[in-house]
Design an enzyme around this catalytic site. Structure first.
Site: not given
Ligand SMILES: NC(=O)c1ccc[n+]([C@@H]2O[C@H](COP(=O)([O-])OP(=O)(O)OC[C@H]3O[C@@H](n4cnc5c(N)ncnc54)[C@H](O)[C@@H]3O)[C@@H](O)[C@H]2O)c1
Length: 251
Positions: A57-58, A151, A155
């Protein structure tokens, strides 16, 4: 070797694969889904590199240190950190938001980046070696959304941390950058992935006319972590098909 958080899914998984294709072994930090982490590990091995799946858990300081120790023991020194772990916005206005939601968001999306980055640079300083950090922020760090105060603020904090650390770490040969994705089709956007009509309604707002793929973000992550990007630090690369350019249009 690169350590990637959130590497069992979405942008983290794609980044792990892209970094492996670029020649790095990968420590796959996962939260709950070990089978998904193993699937990422298979992608890394298919690229001819070694992988280790490590649960953490980060937002938990002790767990982050234990994960770094385990990654070092399994694969050796870590010269690249990608912070992709994150959760999505609460979807409620500040007037209705519980403090617990606010804390939950900051614990993962902000404190997690602080904890992993701090451990990473301490280890690099001790080794007398440089490296690279790539954080996944969002266009919503700047272009805010109602219902997304938790969020958007987290961010924006990641972007600010990126810039501060870029200055602090420049003399240590550690680059610190972030990418700001727009709409990317990952499990975080499950509704849009599964519902074509809903997805099309959102894609109509994107100048290039479609959502992005995790692999498109991952290519930039891999570039920022590569020798070709050693003179880039403190930067944010927007990957959104032009979406952020039109958010101020129409009124
Ligand atoms: N998908 C989009 O449109 C988008 C857009 C902008 C930014 N992001 C950012 O990109 C990053 C990755 O998102 P994604 O789209 O791949 O989503 P995703 O849900 O596929 O991946 C998120 C990952 O974070 C992990 N996670 C959540 N809480 C955690 C914790 N406490 N400890 C360890 N791991 C944890 C989850 O298990 C998951 O594997 C995120 O930071 C998200 O905010 C995504």
């Amino acid at each position: 070797m690169a350590l990637v958080t959130g590497a069992e899914s979405g942008i983290g998984r794609a980044s792990a694969a892209a970094l492996a294709q670029g020649g790095r072994d990968i420590a796959i930090l996962y939260f709950r889904d070990q089978a998904a982490a193993e699937a990422t590990a298979e992608m890394v091995r298919a690229a001819g590199r070694n992988a280790a799946c490590i649960q953490a858990d980060v937002s938990d300081e002790a767990a982050v240190h234990a994960a770094f120790d385990a990654a070092l023991a399994a694969l050796g020194p870590i010269d690249c950190l990608v912070n992709s772990a994150g959760i999505n916005m609460a979807g409620v206005a500040v007037a209705e938001m519980e403090l617990s939601q606010w804390h939950r968001m900051f614990a993962t999306d902000m404190n997690g980046v602080f904890l992993t980055s701090r451990r990473f640079v301490r280890d690099r300083h001790a080794a007398g070696e440089g490296g690279s950090i790539v954080n996944i922020s969002s266009i919503h760090a700047v272009d805010v959304r109602p219902g997304g105060a938790d969020y958007c603020a987290a961010k924006a904090a990641v972007r600010s941390l990126t810039e501060t650390m870029a200055l602090e770490e420049a003399r240590h040969d550690i680059t610190v950058n972030c990418v700001a994705p727009g709409m990317i089709l990952t499990p975080m956007n499950a509704h849009a992935v599964q519902d074509a009509k809903y997805r099309a309604s959102l894609e109509a707002n994107v100048p290039v006319g479609r959502a992005g793929q995790a692999e498109e973000v991952a290519q930039t992550v891999a570039f920022l972590a590569s020798p070709a990007a050693r003179y880039i630090t403190g930067s944010t690369v927007t990957i959104d098909g032009g979406l952020s350019l039109v958010l101020g249009q129409g009124a």
